[in-house]
Design a protein around this motif. Sequence first.
Motif, short mmCIF file in Angstrom:
data_model
loop_
_atom_site.label_atom_id
_atom_site.label_comp_id
_atom_site.label_asym_id
_atom_site.label_seq_id
_atom_site.Cartn_x
_atom_site.Cartn_y
_atom_site.Cartn_z
N ALA A 1 -31.42 27.84 4.40
CA ALA A 1 -30.96 28.33 3.09
C ALA A 1 -32.19 29.52 2.62
O ALA A 1 -31.49 30.30 1.87
CB ALA A 1 -31.27 26.95 2.14
N LEU A 2 -33.41 29.23 2.78
CA LEU A 2 -34.13 30.32 2.27
C LEU A 2 -34.02 31.67 3.06
O LEU A 2 -34.13 32.61 2.54
CB LEU A 2 -35.80 29.67 2.59
N GLY A 3 -33.72 31.47 4.49
CA GLY A 3 -33.45 32.51 5.11
C GLY A 3 -31.97 33.32 4.43
O GLY A 3 -32.18 34.55 4.41
N SER A 4 -31.24 32.55 4.28
CA SER A 4 -30.04 33.06 3.60
C SER A 4 -30.35 33.96 2.08
O SER A 4 -29.66 34.89 1.88
CB SER A 4 -28.83 32.00 3.59
N ILE A 5 -31.11 33.30 1.61
CA ILE A 5 -31.51 33.79 0.14
C ILE A 5 -32.33 35.14 0.47
O ILE A 5 -31.89 36.05 -0.34
CB ILE A 5 -32.11 32.80 -0.61
N VAL A 6 -33.27 35.10 1.26
CA VAL A 6 -33.94 36.25 1.24
C VAL A 6 -32.83 37.29 1.92
O VAL A 6 -33.17 38.47 1.74
CB VAL A 6 -35.05 35.83 2.28
N GLY A 7 -32.44 37.00 2.97
CA GLY A 7 -31.30 38.22 3.53
C GLY A 7 -30.38 38.69 2.43
O GLY A 7 -30.28 39.90 2.68
N SER A 8 -29.76 37.84 1.79
CA SER A 8 -28.80 38.37 0.84
C SER A 8 -29.36 39.23 -0.47
O SER A 8 -29.22 40.26 -0.70
CB SER A 8 -28.01 37.39 -0.02
#
Length: 55
Positions: free
Chosen positions: A12-19
Amino acid sequence: MPWYAWLIIILALGSIVGSLLLLRDSATKLPLSAEQLKRIKERNIEQNARDARDD
């Protein structure tokens, strides 16, 4: 906490940072003419004067 909960949190954190990084990279500056920049600066000066007068 079980390992799969940590995995979900990391994903979830990776998805947020990536977006957010993708959004930053895809942002472009607005091409404005000299006249438009002049009008924007004049409006900013007027608004700052109004804000100073209201305080």
